[in-house]
Design a protein around this motif. Structure first.
Motif, PDB file in Angstrom:
ATOM      1  N   PRO A  86       0.804  -1.224   0.000  1.00 23.41           N
ATOM      2  CA  PRO A  86       0.000   0.000   0.000  1.00 23.41           C
ATOM      3  C   PRO A  86       0.839   1.278   0.000  1.00 23.41           C
ATOM      4  N   ASP A  87       2.094   1.194   0.419  1.00 27.20           N
ATOM      5  CA  ASP A  87       2.954   2.379   0.434  1.00 27.20           C
ATOM      6  C   ASP A  87       3.701   2.573  -0.884  1.00 27.20           C
ATOM      7  N   THR A  89       4.498   3.583  -4.621  1.00 26.35           N
ATOM      8  CA  THR A  89       4.036   4.669  -5.481  1.00 26.35           C
ATOM      9  C   THR A  89       4.606   4.481  -6.877  1.00 26.35           C
ATOM     10  N   TYR A  96      -0.513   8.459  -9.967  1.00 29.03           N
ATOM     11  CA  TYR A  96      -1.027   7.927  -8.709  1.00 29.03           C
ATOM     12  C   TYR A  96      -1.767   6.629  -8.973  1.00 29.03           C
ATOM     13  N   TYR A  97      -1.749   5.747  -7.989  1.00 29.08           N
ATOM     14  CA  TYR A  97      -2.586   4.567  -8.039  1.00 29.08           C
ATOM     15  C   TYR A  97      -3.980   4.961  -7.564  1.00 29.08           C
ATOM     16  N   HIS A  99      -5.966   3.607  -5.485  1.00 29.73           N
ATOM     17  CA  HIS A  99      -6.190   3.524  -4.039  1.00 29.73           C
ATOM     18  C   HIS A  99      -5.632   4.737  -3.304  1.00 29.73           C
ATOM     19  N   GLN A 100      -4.654   5.440  -3.896  1.00 31.85           N
ATOM     20  CA  GLN A 100      -4.117   6.639  -3.261  1.00 31.85           C
ATOM     21  C   GLN A 100      -5.088   7.817  -3.375  1.00 31.85           C
ATOM     22  N   LEU A 153      -1.164  14.065  -0.903  1.00 38.48           N
ATOM     23  CA  LEU A 153      -1.493  12.807  -0.230  1.00 38.48           C
ATOM     24  C   LEU A 153      -1.327  12.904   1.276  1.00 38.48           C
ATOM     25  N   GLN A 156      -4.314  14.509   2.404  1.00 36.84           N
ATOM     26  CA  GLN A 156      -5.468  13.770   1.883  1.00 36.84           C
ATOM     27  C   GLN A 156      -6.477  14.687   1.199  1.00 36.84           C
TER      28      GLN A 156
END
Length: 195
Positions: A86-87, A89, A96-97, A99-100, A153, A156
């Motif tokens: 998940p971290d 990139t 960006y993915y 999920h980000q 990010l 957020q």
């Protein structure tokens, strides 16, 4: 974290190759030889990519243990899922993915709250943020640098500079008829239209 990276299409040839509908910006990383992929339905996998090649603009994969057309056809419509940190990139700092970007707060450059990203829609021409507004309605925001001017990010949030009419009713009407001084209002005759 698990991400869907492709969907298996029809069988290609008689030696177990399949076409795949790619759903990742990094197919060489996620779908390269040696990649082990989970599947949906789970009973179809996991699958290990043995070979990959492009033929007529489509990616063809062969999986370990899949040796004929019947075995390849049995995988049709199977989703291929990669396990991703998940971290992690993308290499490009401007990419960006999905999920980000999910759940980012969307605000205008003036600081006005627009809503929260609930979905990323990938269209052929561009990607869209599907944003749920505080009143529960949705607005679609093109994910292009002219409109989405900042992605933060850590905070957020996504900062947008929307053109008139994208998120509100500030649309400007550009009609020659509306630009006239209103001489046709209230039933008056307009010049040049009489008999």
């Amino acid at each position: 974290m698990q991400l869907v990276v492709a969907r298996v299409g029809r069988a290609h040839g008689i030696k177990g190759e399949v076409t795949v509908e790619v759903r990742t910006d990094e197919p060489e990383l996620r779908l390269g030889p040696g990649a082990v992929l989970l599947t949906d339905p789970a009973s179809a996998g996991p699958l290990t990519v043995e070979t990959g090649r492009v033929h007529s603009g489509r990616l063809l994969l062969r999986f370990a243990g899949v040796r004929d057309r019947n075995a390849a056809e049995a995988l049709r419509n199977t989703l291929l899922i990669a396990e991703v940190d998940p971290d992690e990139t993308p290499e490009d700092p401007d990419e960006y993915y999905d999920h980000q970007l999910m759940d980012l707060d969307v605000v205008t450059t003036e600081g006005v709250e627009v809503g929260r990203v609930t979905e990323i829609s990938h269209l052929p021409s561009q990607d869209l943020f599907v944003v749920e507004r505080p009143d529960g309605t949705e607005v679609m925001i093109p994910f292009v640098e002219e409109i989405v001017v900042e992605i933060d990010l850590e905070e957020q949030r996504a900062v947008i500079d929307p053109p008139p009419g994208l998120i509100d009713d500030r649309a400007e009407v550009a009609s020659a008829r509306d630009a006239e001084d209103g001489s046709a209002e209230d039933g008056e005759d307009t010049p040049g239209t009489g008999a």
